[in-house]
Design an enzyme around this catalytic site. Structure first.
Site, PDB file in Angstrom:
ATOM      1  N   GLU A   1       0.863  -1.188   0.000  1.00 10.74           N
ATOM      2  CA  GLU A   1       0.000   0.000   0.000  1.00 10.74           C
ATOM      3  C   GLU A   1       0.898   1.238   0.000  1.00 10.74           C
ATOM      4  O   GLU A   1       1.104   1.866   1.021  1.00 10.74           O
ATOM      5  CB  GLU A   1      -0.959   0.019   1.197  1.00 10.74           C
ATOM      6  CG  GLU A   1      -2.265  -0.745   0.968  1.00 10.74           C
ATOM      7  CD  GLU A   1      -2.125  -2.228   1.300  1.00 10.74           C
ATOM      8  OE1 GLU A   1      -1.054  -2.612   1.804  1.00 10.74           O
ATOM      9  OE2 GLU A   1      -3.081  -2.998   1.040  1.00 10.74           O
TER      10      GLU A   1
ATOM     11  N   SER B   1       1.977   0.902  -8.872  1.00 15.47           N
ATOM     12  CA  SER B   1       2.745   1.710  -7.927  1.00 15.47           C
ATOM     13  C   SER B   1       4.163   1.848  -8.415  1.00 15.47           C
ATOM     14  O   SER B   1       4.725   0.918  -9.018  1.00 15.47           O
ATOM     15  CB  SER B   1       2.780   1.048  -6.549  1.00 15.47           C
ATOM     16  OG  SER B   1       1.591   1.300  -5.853  1.00 15.47           O
TER      17      SER B   1
HETATM   18  C1  LIG Z   1      -1.651   0.739  -6.665  1.00 10.46           C
HETATM   19  S1  LIG Z   1      -2.262   0.372  -5.110  1.00 10.46           S
HETATM   20  C2  LIG Z   1      -1.782   1.831  -4.306  1.00 10.46           C
HETATM   21  C3  LIG Z   1      -2.839   2.846  -4.100  1.00 10.46           C
HETATM   22  C4  LIG Z   1      -2.455   4.251  -4.145  1.00 10.46           C
HETATM   23  N1  LIG Z   1      -2.392   4.916  -2.925  1.00 10.46           N
HETATM   24  C5  LIG Z   1      -3.277   5.050  -5.131  1.00 10.46           C
HETATM   25  O1  LIG Z   1      -2.945   6.153  -5.364  1.00 10.46           O
HETATM   26  O2  LIG Z   1      -4.202   4.587  -5.701  1.00 10.46           O
HETATM   27  C6  LIG Z   1      -3.998   0.475  -5.292  1.00 10.46           C
HETATM   28  C7  LIG Z   1      -4.590  -0.179  -6.473  1.00 10.46           C
HETATM   29  O3  LIG Z   1      -4.148  -1.515  -6.583  1.00 10.46           O
HETATM   30  C8  LIG Z   1      -5.261  -2.410  -6.447  1.00 10.46           C
HETATM   31  N2  LIG Z   1      -4.810  -3.565  -5.687  1.00 10.46           N
HETATM   32  C9  LIG Z   1      -4.902  -4.852  -6.075  1.00 10.46           C
HETATM   33  N3  LIG Z   1      -4.361  -5.663  -5.159  1.00 10.46           N
HETATM   34  C10 LIG Z   1      -3.907  -4.894  -4.158  1.00 10.46           C
HETATM   35  C11 LIG Z   1      -3.254  -5.153  -2.924  1.00 10.46           C
HETATM   36  N4  LIG Z   1      -2.954  -6.387  -2.538  1.00 10.46           N
HETATM   37  N5  LIG Z   1      -2.955  -4.104  -2.126  1.00 10.46           N
HETATM   38  C12 LIG Z   1      -3.240  -2.848  -2.507  1.00 10.46           C
HETATM   39  N6  LIG Z   1      -3.831  -2.551  -3.680  1.00 10.46           N
HETATM   40  C13 LIG Z   1      -4.178  -3.548  -4.498  1.00 10.46           C
HETATM   41  C14 LIG Z   1      -6.371  -1.600  -5.787  1.00 10.46           C
HETATM   42  O4  LIG Z   1      -7.666  -2.096  -6.104  1.00 10.46           O
HETATM   43  C15 LIG Z   1      -6.111  -0.252  -6.412  1.00 10.46           C
HETATM   44  O5  LIG Z   1      -6.603  -0.162  -7.701  1.00 10.46           O
END
Ligand SMILES: C[S@@+](CC[C@H](N)C(=O)[O-])C[C@H]1O[C@@H](n2cnc3c(N)ncnc32)[C@H](O)[C@@H]1O
Length: 331
Positions: A63, A226
């Site tokens: 995250e 990310s």
């Molecule tokens: C890239 S992460 C980081 C979020 C970040 N803070 C943002 O700006 O959106 C969030 C995205 O990845 C997806 N995702 C899929 N699996 C995840 C996981 N295990 N942990 C966090 N995000 C996940 C979420 O649904 C979301 O679309």
């Protein structure tokens, strides 16, 4: 992709802590990865990967991101993570392993959440978050910038006129762009269309935002992206993308030094194509962006500025702006 009960809070909680160096050799980078893993366990996130250069270590998290340099600690976490839980152990590690006894500056900030009711108690309201911070830090002040009935941005920071003014010793600045309502064209790359994040970074334009950036990026399953980036001279950037249409969000943050961020901001907007965004810039007295910066024009590309607010703290100037896409008039 987005079902009725699927929701992810992209908006991050962002913490930046500067320690006062009292002896040569004190360095947060001496803290071992296993210790950081313990800190992150309390926050409920994990390390995905790491890159480093001669001035900092960048951890890509499940995250968001963590950056550790000699005396600065940055932790940025999204979703329903418990960022404040990191503080007691982090402060203890800084004391025990590095001899840092004094926090010189702290910044905790975040945009208002889309679904605050889904957060755990400690992060459900800014007031709750401040109560926890007040127990740990002295001389803190809490602010809300922006619209109480729209996009707003909360900040808790130490504003002690007697502090030793770290900002005056070394130039420092942080630009954040928090983007909402991303257009379908700007989102289409981030569902997992490729298994290679580097390919996504190249096609989207992320790889070209700042030439020479060492990139560490990750594609989540089934969507989400990310990225941590390291540049020379202690500069970093990070990008996080939540592409789900019903709650799309993307964030960009950097401390790269520039006289004006106008061109970089346009490049970022061109990659993500938001419908609206919040932009903040912290700059201390020795930063090259101060005072004549042209970053916050009335109009940026197709966006019209909605609000402009400025604050002066003991070591930093802060500018906050809200922008929204100009809607085409019906013909
Ligand atoms: C890239 S992460 C980081 C979020 C970040 N803070 C943002 O700006 O959106 C969030 C995205 O990845 C997806 N995702 C899929 N699996 C995840 C996981 N295990 N942990 C966090 N995000 C996940 C979420 O649904 C979301 O679309």
């Amino acid at each position: 992709m987005a079902s009725n009960n699927h929701f992810f809070e992209g908006a991050e909680k962002l913490l930046e802590v500067w320690f006062l160096r009292t002896e040569p050799g004190q360095n947060l980078r001496h803290i071992a990865r296993e210790d950081w893993e313990e800190v992150l366990k309390t926050v409920r996130c994990q390390i995905i990967s790491t890159i480093k250069n001669d001035s900092q270590d960048a951890y890509l998290l499940s995250e968001s991101s963590m950056f550790v340099s000699d005396r600065r600690f940055i932790l940025k976490t999204c979703g329903t993570t418990l960022l404040h839980n990191a503080l007691p152990l982090m402060l203890e590690l800084a004391k025990q392993k590095c001899g840092f006894h004094t926090v010189e500056d702290i910044f905790y900030s975040r945009k208002n959440f889309m679904r605050p009711e889904l957060q755990h108690n400690m992060h459900r309201s800014f007031e709750e978050e401040v109560i926890i911070l007040e127990k740990l830090f002295q001389d803190g002040a809490a602010y809300c910038l922006g619209r109480m009935n729209g996009d707003c941005w909360y900040l808790y920071t130490t504003n002690n006129p007697d502090s030793s003014k770290p900002g005056q010793a070394e130039p420092d600045q942080t630009l954040e762009i928090l983007m909402m309502d991303r257009e379908p064209e700007g989102m289409k790359l981030f569902p997992k269309i490729s298994i290679d994040p580097a390919e996504i970074a190249k096609i989207s334009g992320i790889a070209d935002l700042e030439p020479g950036t060492l990139i560490d990026d990750f594609l989540f399953e089934p969507c989400g992206y990310s990225m941590n980036g390291l540049l020379p001279d202690g500069a970093y950037m990070n990008i996080h993308v939540t592409p789900e249409k019903d709650f799309s969000y993307a964030s960009f943050e950097t401390n790269v030094s520039k006289k004006s961020y106008a061109d970089l901001v346009k490049r970022v907007l061109n990659v993500f194509k938001p419908g609206r965004f919040v932009m903040t810039l912290f700059a201390n007295m020795t930063s090259e962006v101060y005072p004549g910066d042209s970053t916050f024009e009335d109009k940026i590309s197709d966006f019209q500025r909605q609000d402009w607010q400025a604050s002066k703290f003991s070591n930093y100037y802060l500018t906050f702006c809200n922008y929204a896409k100009v809607k085409a008039k019906p013909s």
